[in-house]
Design a protein around this motif. Structure first.
Motif, short mmCIF file in Angstrom:
data_model
loop_
_atom_site.label_atom_id
_atom_site.label_comp_id
_atom_site.label_asym_id
_atom_site.label_seq_id
_atom_site.Cartn_x
_atom_site.Cartn_y
_atom_site.Cartn_z
N UNK A 1 6.13 14.85 3.37
CA UNK A 1 5.92 14.10 2.13
C UNK A 1 5.08 12.87 2.39
N UNK A 2 4.53 12.74 3.59
CA UNK A 2 3.74 11.56 3.91
C UNK A 2 2.28 11.91 4.09
N UNK A 3 1.46 10.89 3.94
CA UNK A 3 0.03 11.02 4.13
C UNK A 3 -0.47 9.70 4.69
N UNK A 4 -1.77 9.54 4.77
CA UNK A 4 -2.36 8.29 5.24
C UNK A 4 -3.26 7.71 4.16
N UNK A 5 -3.58 6.45 4.29
CA UNK A 5 -4.49 5.81 3.34
C UNK A 5 -5.84 6.52 3.36
N UNK B 1 -7.65 8.19 0.23
CA UNK B 1 -8.98 7.74 -0.18
C UNK B 1 -9.93 8.93 -0.33
N UNK B 2 -9.85 9.88 0.58
CA UNK B 2 -10.69 11.07 0.49
C UNK B 2 -10.35 11.89 -0.74
N UNK C 1 3.62 6.73 3.05
CA UNK C 1 2.57 6.72 4.06
C UNK C 1 3.15 6.78 5.46
N UNK C 2 2.43 7.40 6.35
CA UNK C 2 2.77 7.43 7.77
C UNK C 2 1.46 7.20 8.52
N UNK C 3 1.17 5.94 8.79
CA UNK C 3 -0.10 5.61 9.44
C UNK C 3 -0.13 5.98 10.92
N UNK C 4 0.98 6.45 11.47
CA UNK C 4 0.98 6.89 12.86
C UNK C 4 0.44 8.31 12.99
N UNK C 5 0.22 8.97 11.85
CA UNK C 5 -0.29 10.34 11.86
C UNK C 5 -1.76 10.35 12.24
#
Length: 69
Positions: free
Chosen positions: A3-7, A11-12, A63-67
């Motif tokens: 259920x997570x993504x990144x910024x 943005x894309x 969000x999971x910015x570690x991905x």
């Protein structure tokens, strides 16, 4: 599926959205932009409502910015 993504992925998927936009509009737009499944799921999991800007989406998204992108 997560259920997570990144910024960057958001943005894309949503970079050319005309705001304000409702959650369902954002999900449709992300789908049309061929967002990956995790990003689509994260957008569909946003709280129901209208978002006035990309920043509002980012503030509400899981969000999971570690991905890795």
């Amino acid at each position: 599926m997560s259920e997570t993504t990144t910024v960057d992925r958001l943005r894309t998927a949503l970079g050319d959205v005309a705001y304000p936009a409702a959650r369902d509009q954002l999900a449709d737009h992300a789908s049309r932009n061929n967002a990956d499944e995790d990003t689509l799921h994260a957008v569909r999991s946003l709280p129901d409502g209208t978002y006035g800007s990309f920043d509002e989406v980012v503030d509400s998204a899981a969000l999971d910015e570690s991905r890795d992108d």
